[in-house]
Write a protein that holds these residues in place. Structure first.
Motif, PDB file in Angstrom:
ATOM      1  N   PRO A 116       0.839  -1.205   0.000  1.00 57.66           N
ATOM      2  CA  PRO A 116       0.000   0.000   0.000  1.00 57.66           C
ATOM      3  C   PRO A 116       0.868   1.245   0.000  1.00 57.66           C
ATOM      4  CG  PRO A 116      -0.775  -1.596   1.623  1.00 57.66           C
ATOM      5  CD  PRO A 116       0.551  -2.092   1.139  1.00 57.66           C
ATOM      6  N   PRO A 117       0.438   2.322  -0.660  1.00 59.74           N
ATOM      7  CA  PRO A 117      -0.861   2.499  -1.348  1.00 59.74           C
ATOM      8  C   PRO A 117      -0.870   1.998  -2.784  1.00 59.74           C
ATOM      9  CG  PRO A 117       0.338   4.564  -1.355  1.00 59.74           C
ATOM     10  CD  PRO A 117       1.204   3.602  -0.615  1.00 59.74           C
ATOM     11  N   TYR A 118       0.066   1.173  -3.160  1.00 54.97           N
ATOM     12  CA  TYR A 118       0.133   0.456  -4.434  1.00 54.97           C
ATOM     13  C   TYR A 118       0.583   1.314  -5.624  1.00 54.97           C
ATOM     14  CZ  TYR A 118      -2.389  -2.953  -1.635  1.00 54.97           C
ATOM     15  OH  TYR A 118      -2.764  -3.803  -0.635  1.00 54.97           O
ATOM     16  N   ALA A 119       0.309   2.605  -5.620  1.00 56.51           N
ATOM     17  CA  ALA A 119       0.804   3.532  -6.655  1.00 56.51           C
ATOM     18  C   ALA A 119       0.561   2.979  -8.062  1.00 56.51           C
ATOM     19  CB  ALA A 119       2.296   3.807  -6.442  1.00 56.51           C
ATOM     20  N   SER A 120      -0.686   2.799  -8.407  1.00 56.50           N
ATOM     21  CA  SER A 120      -1.037   2.184  -9.686  1.00 56.50           C
ATOM     22  C   SER A 120      -0.806   3.124 -10.866  1.00 56.50           C
ATOM     23  CB  SER A 120      -2.502   1.733  -9.666  1.00 56.50           C
ATOM     24  OG  SER A 120      -3.357   2.851  -9.485  1.00 56.50           O
ATOM     25  N   VAL A 121      -0.371   2.551 -11.994  1.00 56.80           N
ATOM     26  CA  VAL A 121      -0.171   3.287 -13.247  1.00 56.80           C
ATOM     27  C   VAL A 121      -0.844   2.503 -14.362  1.00 56.80           C
ATOM     28  CG1 VAL A 121       1.500   4.130 -14.922  1.00 56.80           C
ATOM     29  CG2 VAL A 121       2.027   4.250 -12.472  1.00 56.80           C
ATOM     30  N   ARG A 122      -1.786   3.140 -15.052  1.00 52.18           N
ATOM     31  CA  ARG A 122      -2.460   2.478 -16.178  1.00 52.18           C
ATOM     32  C   ARG A 122      -1.493   2.384 -17.353  1.00 52.18           C
ATOM     33  NH1 ARG A 122      -8.397   2.667 -17.839  1.00 52.18           N
ATOM     34  NH2 ARG A 122      -8.498   1.027 -19.414  1.00 52.18           N
ATOM     35  N   LEU A 123      -1.413   1.210 -17.951  1.00 54.53           N
ATOM     36  CA  LEU A 123      -0.480   0.971 -19.051  1.00 54.53           C
ATOM     37  C   LEU A 123      -1.201   1.036 -20.396  1.00 54.53           C
ATOM     38  CD1 LEU A 123       1.549  -1.998 -17.535  1.00 54.53           C
ATOM     39  CD2 LEU A 123       2.100   0.442 -17.478  1.00 54.53           C
ATOM     40  N   MET A 124      -0.513   1.578 -21.396  1.00 58.20           N
ATOM     41  CA  MET A 124      -1.056   1.693 -22.736  1.00 58.20           C
ATOM     42  C   MET A 124      -0.543   0.557 -23.621  1.00 58.20           C
ATOM     43  SD  MET A 124      -3.077   4.360 -22.778  1.00 58.20           S
ATOM     44  CE  MET A 124      -3.581   3.832 -21.131  1.00 58.20           C
ATOM     45  N   LEU A 125      -1.345   0.210 -24.614  1.00 58.57           N
ATOM     46  CA  LEU A 125      -1.038  -0.886 -25.528  1.00 58.57           C
ATOM     47  C   LEU A 125      -1.015  -0.334 -26.948  1.00 58.57           C
ATOM     48  CD1 LEU A 125      -3.580  -3.416 -23.975  1.00 58.57           C
ATOM     49  CD2 LEU A 125      -1.127  -3.251 -23.470  1.00 58.57           C
ATOM     50  N   PRO A 126       0.147  -0.314 -27.614  1.00 54.30           N
ATOM     51  CA  PRO A 126       0.228   0.265 -28.952  1.00 54.30           C
ATOM     52  C   PRO A 126      -0.479  -0.591 -29.999  1.00 54.30           C
ATOM     53  CG  PRO A 126       2.315  -0.741 -28.345  1.00 54.30           C
ATOM     54  CD  PRO A 126       1.458  -0.793 -27.125  1.00 54.30           C
ATOM     55  N   ASP A 127      -1.150   0.084 -30.970  1.00 53.96           N
ATOM     56  CA  ASP A 127      -1.763  -0.642 -32.074  1.00 53.96           C
ATOM     57  C   ASP A 127      -0.794  -0.694 -33.259  1.00 53.96           C
ATOM     58  OD1 ASP A 127      -1.851   1.844 -33.316  1.00 53.96           O
ATOM     59  OD2 ASP A 127      -4.023   2.060 -33.183  1.00 53.96           O
ATOM     60  N   VAL A 128      -1.256  -1.135 -34.421  1.00 48.17           N
ATOM     61  CA  VAL A 128      -0.363  -1.321 -35.563  1.00 48.17           C
ATOM     62  C   VAL A 128       0.208  -0.001 -36.076  1.00 48.17           C
ATOM     63  CG1 VAL A 128      -1.375  -3.484 -36.335  1.00 48.17           C
ATOM     64  CG2 VAL A 128      -2.339  -1.331 -37.139  1.00 48.17           C
ATOM     65  N   ASP A 129      -0.468   1.098 -35.778  1.00 47.35           N
ATOM     66  CA  ASP A 129       0.021   2.404 -36.199  1.00 47.35           C
ATOM     67  C   ASP A 129       0.803   3.112 -35.096  1.00 47.35           C
ATOM     68  OD1 ASP A 129      -1.140   2.311 -38.817  1.00 47.35           O
ATOM     69  OD2 ASP A 129      -3.092   2.634 -37.893  1.00 47.35           O
ATOM     70  N   GLY A 152     -13.288 -11.528 -36.299  1.00 47.93           N
ATOM     71  CA  GLY A 152     -12.545 -11.185 -35.091  1.00 47.93           C
ATOM     72  C   GLY A 152     -11.215 -10.529 -35.384  1.00 47.93           C
ATOM     73  N   SER A 153     -10.581 -10.092 -34.311  1.00 51.23           N
ATOM     74  CA  SER A 153      -9.228  -9.545 -34.401  1.00 51.23           C
ATOM     75  C   SER A 153      -8.402 -10.101 -33.254  1.00 51.23           C
ATOM     76  CB  SER A 153      -9.246  -8.012 -34.347  1.00 51.23           C
ATOM     77  OG  SER A 153      -9.785  -7.551 -33.122  1.00 51.23           O
ATOM     78  N   PHE A 154      -7.111 -10.284 -33.514  1.00 51.22           N
ATOM     79  CA  PHE A 154      -6.206 -10.824 -32.508  1.00 51.22           C
ATOM     80  C   PHE A 154      -5.002  -9.909 -32.381  1.00 51.22           C
ATOM     81  CE2 PHE A 154      -2.317 -13.169 -31.556  1.00 51.22           C
ATOM     82  CZ  PHE A 154      -2.641 -13.723 -30.319  1.00 51.22           C
ATOM     83  N   ASN A 155      -4.615  -9.621 -31.145  1.00 51.80           N
ATOM     84  CA  ASN A 155      -3.425  -8.834 -30.872  1.00 51.80           C
ATOM     85  C   ASN A 155      -2.668  -9.461 -29.711  1.00 51.80           C
ATOM     86  OD1 ASN A 155      -3.675  -6.148 -32.532  1.00 51.80           O
ATOM     87  ND2 ASN A 155      -5.706  -6.526 -31.674  1.00 51.80           N
ATOM     88  N   SER A 156      -1.352  -9.326 -29.742  1.00 49.19           N
ATOM     89  CA  SER A 156      -0.556  -9.740 -28.595  1.00 49.19           C
ATOM     90  C   SER A 156       0.569  -8.732 -28.391  1.00 49.19           C
ATOM     91  CB  SER A 156       0.011 -11.155 -28.785  1.00 49.19           C
ATOM     92  OG  SER A 156       0.905 -11.217 -29.870  1.00 49.19           O
ATOM     93  N   TRP A 157       0.914  -8.523 -27.119  1.00 47.63           N
ATOM     94  CA  TRP A 157       1.958  -7.576 -26.739  1.00 47.63           C
ATOM     95  C   TRP A 157       2.949  -8.270 -25.812  1.00 47.63           C
ATOM     96  CZ3 TRP A 157      -3.256  -6.648 -26.667  1.00 47.63           C
ATOM     97  CH2 TRP A 157      -3.740  -5.635 -27.501  1.00 47.63           C
ATOM     98  N   LEU A 158       4.208  -7.972 -26.009  1.00 50.46           N
ATOM     99  CA  LEU A 158       5.258  -8.544 -25.172  1.00 50.46           C
ATOM    100  C   LEU A 158       5.637  -7.561 -24.076  1.00 50.46           C
ATOM    101  CD1 LEU A 158       7.311 -10.928 -24.832  1.00 50.46           C
ATOM    102  CD2 LEU A 158       8.898  -9.546 -26.209  1.00 50.46           C
ATOM    103  N   TRP A 159       5.786  -8.078 -22.846  1.00 48.50           N
ATOM    104  CA  TRP A 159       6.230  -7.241 -21.735  1.00 48.50           C
ATOM    105  C   TRP A 159       7.738  -7.065 -21.835  1.00 48.50           C
ATOM    106  CZ3 TRP A 159       4.666  -3.707 -18.657  1.00 48.50           C
ATOM    107  CH2 TRP A 159       5.393  -3.372 -17.507  1.00 48.50           C
ATOM    108  N   THR A 160       8.172  -5.827 -21.985  1.00 50.43           N
ATOM    109  CA  THR A 160       9.589  -5.513 -22.134  1.00 50.43           C
ATOM    110  C   THR A 160      10.008  -4.534 -21.040  1.00 50.43           C
ATOM    111  OG1 THR A 160       9.388  -3.516 -23.513  1.00 50.43           O
ATOM    112  CG2 THR A 160       9.212  -5.647 -24.635  1.00 50.43           C
ATOM    113  N   ALA A 161      11.290  -4.178 -21.023  1.00 56.61           N
ATOM    114  CA  ALA A 161      11.780  -3.204 -20.045  1.00 56.61           C
ATOM    115  C   ALA A 161      11.148  -1.830 -20.259  1.00 56.61           C
ATOM    116  CB  ALA A 161      13.301  -3.101 -20.140  1.00 56.61           C
ATOM    117  N   ASP A 162      10.583  -1.610 -21.453  1.00 59.80           N
ATOM    118  CA  ASP A 162       9.933  -0.333 -21.770  1.00 59.80           C
ATOM    119  C   ASP A 162       8.425  -0.451 -21.833  1.00 59.80           C
ATOM    120  OD1 ASP A 162      12.410   1.075 -22.071  1.00 59.80           O
ATOM    121  OD2 ASP A 162      12.657   0.106 -24.017  1.00 59.80           O
TER     122      ASP A 162
END
Length: 330
Positions: free
Chosen positions: A245-258, A288-298
């Protein structure tokens, strides 16, 4: 006299034009990804009720062949039965989903001369529309810089195959190392969900926890939380939080093809460092559509993206078209 671009500038332009995006014309659609790999798919026309689909693909580069897959569906059809396809006077038999190189060499020229193709399994007959085929093949040729060369599918010319630029390598993405998961982390989820307040994430009431938690470092966690719920699928947001606590949350963004940031993924699942999303479109067959994202240092980086702009009632949404591909390295 026309000025010549320096080789580096020309290479940059070719790379920028490799991702040609999605194109739909009549009963066909195409897309080309960031590696100069192109795909096209066609279906029956809107007046036909029995779904049939032909998928074509070609990599960039002078000697890349055209490959294909054929599928047809009827409620009482035998999934194991081979298919035949007739275009004009050309009949190809013994197709079990994948079309061989020899079959394609005969089939593709015939398809370009016909208006429809008849597909059969011996008991059922389907009519594949070829309206729009020329347009999507031209899009593929253009994205791969084949127009005017001997390798073009539509507008061939006298330029040699060597004039066609090579395929581009998929960009490498280095996965961030993940620590072992702790059994105690799951107990933190209810408290963390209680503090994840975001204007773009609804406070959905449900029985039990409606999220998942994953350790990404000795002191931080990744939380995947449902933010909205539709008729049969939900959208999920992703946060990085501290494990105290208090956890200090940060919303993460996910890039699209553009490269544009998105704040949610549909039916999200995080496993082995990869966040995946599969979204069904509304309508017959659930394109449908399929997307995948890799967790990286950035943060999250786009690993793969495919979309099905047409499906015409084909169960499972038919064939999706690849729009982006990266290569995971560890």
């Amino acid at each position: 006299m026309t000025a010549r671009l320096p080789s580096l500038a020309l290479g940059a332009l070719l790379a920028a034009g490799a991702h040609a995006g999605e194109f739909v014309h009549k009963d066909w659609a195409s897309a080309c990804d960031n590696t100069r790999h192109c795909e096209a798919v066609g279906y029956q026309d809107m007046a036909q009720s029995e779904p049939v689909t032909l998928w074509l693909a070609r990599d960039g580069g002078a000697n890349a062949p055209v490959v294909g897959k054929l599928m047809a569906y009827a409620e009482d059809a035998d999934d194991q039965a081979s298919l035949s396809i007739r275009a004009g006077e050309v009949l190809i038999q013994g197709i079990r989903r994948d079309i061989t190189a020899a079959q394609m060499a005969r089939l593709l020229p015939a398809l370009k001369k016909a208006d429809v193709a008849q597909v059969s399994d011996g008991r059922h007959t389907w009519t594949l529309s070829l309206a729009g085929l020329h347009a999507v093949l031209l899009k593929m040729d253009d994205a791969q810089a084949r127009v005017g060369t001997l390798t073009a599918l539509v507008r061939t010319g006298r330029q040699p195959a060597s004039a066609v630029p090579a395929a581009l390598p998929a960009p490498p993405l280095r996965a961030a190392p993940l620590p072992p998961q702790r059994d105690s982390d799951k107990a933190l989820l209810p408290a963390i969900l209680g503090v994840l307040k975001d204007a773009d994430c609804e406070d959905i009431a449900s029985e039990g926890a409606y999220g998942s938690i994953h350790r990404i470092s000795d002191s931080q966690l990744l939380v995947v939380r449902q933010c909205s719920l539709g008729a049969y699928q939900g959208a999920y947001g992703v946060w990085r939080v501290n494990d105290k606590p208090p956890y200090a949350s940060v919303r993460l963004m996910l890039p699209d093809v553009d490269g544009k940031p998105e704040d949610s993924a549909v039916e999200a699942n995080f496993e082995d460092g990869v966040l995946s999303s599969y979204a069904k479109g509304r309508g017959l067959g659930d394109c449908g559509s399929f997307n995948s994202w890799l967790w990286t240092a950035d943060g999250f980086k786009l690993l793969e993206s495919s979309n099905g702009p047409l499906c015409r009632g084909m169960p499972g949404g038919g064939f999706m078209l690849r729009q982006w591909l990266a290569r995971q390295i560890n």
